[in-house]
Design a protein around this motif. Structure first.
Motif, PDB file in Angstrom:
ATOM      1  N   PRO A  35       8.770  -5.174   0.344  1.00 38.46           N
ATOM      2  CA  PRO A  35       8.414  -5.419  -1.050  1.00 38.46           C
ATOM      3  C   PRO A  35       7.809  -4.187  -1.681  1.00 38.46           C
ATOM      4  N   ARG A  36       8.054  -4.003  -2.991  1.00 35.72           N
ATOM      5  CA  ARG A  36       7.472  -2.883  -3.719  1.00 35.72           C
ATOM      6  C   ARG A  36       5.982  -3.098  -3.871  1.00 35.72           C
ATOM      7  N   PRO A  37       5.170  -2.074  -3.608  1.00 41.43           N
ATOM      8  CA  PRO A  37       3.730  -2.261  -3.639  1.00 41.43           C
ATOM      9  C   PRO A  37       3.165  -2.464  -5.025  1.00 41.43           C
ATOM     10  N   LEU A  69      -8.471  -7.115  -7.623  1.00 42.04           N
ATOM     11  CA  LEU A  69      -7.330  -7.553  -8.428  1.00 42.04           C
ATOM     12  C   LEU A  69      -6.007  -7.376  -7.683  1.00 42.04           C
ATOM     13  N   ARG A  70      -5.906  -6.345  -6.853  1.00 38.80           N
ATOM     14  CA  ARG A  70      -4.691  -6.202  -6.042  1.00 38.80           C
ATOM     15  C   ARG A  70      -4.528  -7.399  -5.097  1.00 38.80           C
ATOM     16  N   LEU A  71      -5.639  -7.861  -4.541  1.00 35.72           N
ATOM     17  CA  LEU A  71      -5.584  -9.035  -3.682  1.00 35.72           C
ATOM     18  C   LEU A  71      -5.198 -10.273  -4.492  1.00 35.72           C
ATOM     19  N   VAL A  72      -5.834 -10.432  -5.645  1.00 30.84           N
ATOM     20  CA  VAL A  72      -5.630 -11.621  -6.474  1.00 30.84           C
ATOM     21  C   VAL A  72      -4.184 -11.729  -6.955  1.00 30.84           C
ATOM     22  N   LEU A  80      10.314 -17.583 -12.092  1.00 28.79           N
ATOM     23  CA  LEU A  80      10.897 -17.397 -13.423  1.00 28.79           C
ATOM     24  C   LEU A  80      10.943 -15.942 -13.854  1.00 28.79           C
ATOM     25  N   ALA A  81      10.009 -15.137 -13.357  1.00 31.12           N
ATOM     26  CA  ALA A  81       9.832 -13.797 -13.916  1.00 31.12           C
ATOM     27  C   ALA A  81       9.649 -12.737 -12.843  1.00 31.12           C
ATOM     28  N   LYS A  82      10.162 -11.548 -13.132  1.00 33.38           N
ATOM     29  CA  LYS A  82       9.853 -10.349 -12.349  1.00 33.38           C
ATOM     30  C   LYS A  82       8.616  -9.738 -12.993  1.00 33.38           C
ATOM     31  N   ILE A  83       7.489  -9.818 -12.294  1.00 34.01           N
ATOM     32  CA  ILE A  83       6.212  -9.394 -12.861  1.00 34.01           C
ATOM     33  C   ILE A  83       5.678  -8.189 -12.102  1.00 34.01           C
ATOM     34  N   ASP A  84       5.432  -7.107 -12.814  1.00 31.86           N
ATOM     35  CA  ASP A  84       4.788  -5.921 -12.259  1.00 31.86           C
ATOM     36  C   ASP A  84       3.386  -5.803 -12.845  1.00 31.86           C
ATOM     37  N   VAL A  85       2.428  -5.482 -11.989  1.00 29.22           N
ATOM     38  CA  VAL A  85       1.045  -5.313 -12.411  1.00 29.22           C
ATOM     39  C   VAL A  85       0.640  -3.869 -12.172  1.00 29.22           C
ATOM     40  N   LYS A  86       0.144  -3.211 -13.215  1.00 27.78           N
ATOM     41  CA  LYS A  86      -0.289  -1.820 -13.082  1.00 27.78           C
ATOM     42  C   LYS A  86      -1.657  -1.640 -13.720  1.00 27.78           C
ATOM     43  N   PHE A 108      -0.204   2.303  -3.233  1.00 31.23           N
ATOM     44  CA  PHE A 108       0.200   1.126  -4.006  1.00 31.23           C
ATOM     45  C   PHE A 108       1.181   1.423  -5.147  1.00 31.23           C
ATOM     46  N   ASN A 109       1.219   2.648  -5.624  1.00 25.25           N
ATOM     47  CA  ASN A 109       2.114   3.023  -6.726  1.00 25.25           C
ATOM     48  C   ASN A 109       1.975   2.072  -7.917  1.00 25.25           C
ATOM     49  N   ASP A 110       0.733   1.782  -8.298  1.00 23.93           N
ATOM     50  CA  ASP A 110       0.503   0.816  -9.371  1.00 23.93           C
ATOM     51  C   ASP A 110      -0.485   1.332 -10.416  1.00 23.93           C
ATOM     52  N   VAL A 111      -0.551   2.647 -10.585  1.00 29.65           N
ATOM     53  CA  VAL A 111      -1.497   3.252 -11.516  1.00 29.65           C
ATOM     54  C   VAL A 111      -0.747   4.048 -12.579  1.00 29.65           C
ATOM     55  N   ILE A 112      -1.143   3.856 -13.839  1.00 31.04           N
ATOM     56  CA  ILE A 112      -0.669   4.669 -14.956  1.00 31.04           C
ATOM     57  C   ILE A 112      -1.859   5.472 -15.473  1.00 31.04           C
ATOM     58  N   ILE A 113      -1.717   6.798 -15.568  1.00 34.46           N
ATOM     59  CA  ILE A 113      -2.776   7.651 -16.116  1.00 34.46           C
ATOM     60  C   ILE A 113      -2.285   8.210 -17.447  1.00 34.46           C
ATOM     61  N   LEU A 114      -2.959   7.812 -18.516  1.00 39.14           N
ATOM     62  CA  LEU A 114      -2.576   8.227 -19.864  1.00 39.14           C
ATOM     63  C   LEU A 114      -3.302   9.509 -20.269  1.00 39.14           C
TER      64      LEU A 114
END
Length: 291
Positions: A35-37, A69-72, A80-86, A108-114
């Motif tokens: 699975p994608r992290p 939050l990663r655990l949750v 129903l949905a493909k859900i990505d959390v970042k 985890f590859n789940d961070v966006i830095i603006l």
């Protein structure tokens, strides 16, 4: 003798290459199956009806909150949905952040830095939404902005969204708290959802660019009113609300049909919510642990 040596060497070389190819093949298969992290818990159903990006606006130093939050969200999914959390951060400012956040990205590859300075009411929400069409490798049907003190139940969220329009959609918890009229003002910053066309409009329009300072959830509603956008609006009350006793009429007791609970500032509040919804119910018995 020399000829026999060459033949033997050739056989061993061929065998070694075959073993190498077999190893690479099975290793690639394992990667494909993993699975994608940066996604929520993989669903057993692959024919999702829509896609959703949840961007949780947080600060670089909030390591423990991101861990929770990663655990949750990692144990949740919806068929129903493909859900990505970042997790959405502004520019890193400390040497230790560049190391610790880099470790998070590697794992985890789940961070966006603006490209912004951390702030609450000076444009971070605008930077997040307006940047997405330019930085994401793909588009989503919906994009959500969420706080890091809100607990979102992904399956009820997806169920409530599935029948809604895929365009011009503005969804959340309408303010003022006492109102159920989704068109009266704006959606609370606890967690509002936009269809992709509205995200593109925010990125391209001059209306948001000229009005960036102030309560950001209120500004989003103001932008849409000024641009005659978001004609489809949904307020998901009473399923979205503030934690009991924290915010007057915006709060009420925990209910089974909850989609989101906001203002979880303390660990005991998180414990109360996670226990109420029995989030560990899938834990299996094992000789390796006892609880």
């Amino acid at each position: 003798m020399k000829r026999k040596y060459i033949t033997t060497s050739f056989i061993f070389s061929t065998l070694a290459l075959s073993i190498l190819f077999i190893f690479i093949f099975f290793h690639l298969q394992e990667i494909i199956r993993s699975p994608r992290p940066n996604s929520s818990k993989p669903s057993t159903q692959t024919n999702h009806r829509f896609s959703l990006l949840i961007g949780i606006l947080t600060r670089p130093d909030n390591y423990d909150r991101r861990h929770l939050l990663r655990l949750v969200y990692g144990i949740q999914s919806s068929p129903l949905a493909k859900i990505d959390v970042k997790f959405v951060l502004c520019n890193l400012t400390k040497p230790e952040q560049r190391v610790f956040v880099a470790l998070e990205i590697l794992r985890f590859n789940d961070v966006i830095i603006l490209n912004c300075k951390e702030n609450m009411n000076e444009g971070k929400t605008y930077t997040y939404l307006s940047s997405l069409p330019n930085i994401l490798p793909k588009r989503y049907d919906y994009v959500m902005k969420a706080d890091d003190d809100v607990f979102i139940r992904l399956e009820p969220l997806a169920t409530s969204i599935e029948p809604l329009p895929r365009v011009d959609m503005y969804y959340g918890f309408v303010i003022p708290c006492s109102s159920k009229n989704a068109y009266v003002e704006y959606m609370s910053g606890m967690g509002f959802l936009l269809s992709w066309d509205l995200v593109e409009w925010i990125s391209a329009s001059d209306i948001p660019k000229m009005d960036l300072f102030g309560p950001e959830d209120r500004l989003v509603g103001k932008w849409f009113n000024a641009g005659n956008k978001a004609k489809n609006r949904v307020s998901n009350k009473p399923a979205m609300y503030d934690y009991p006793g924290t915010n007057g009429k915006c709060s009420h007791e925990l209910i089974s049909e909850t989609t989101a609970v906001h203002r979880l500032k303390k660990w005991d509040q998180w414990f109360h919510v996670l226990e109420f919804f029995n989030v560990t119910k899938e834990l299996k018995q094992s000789s390796l642990y006892h609880l």
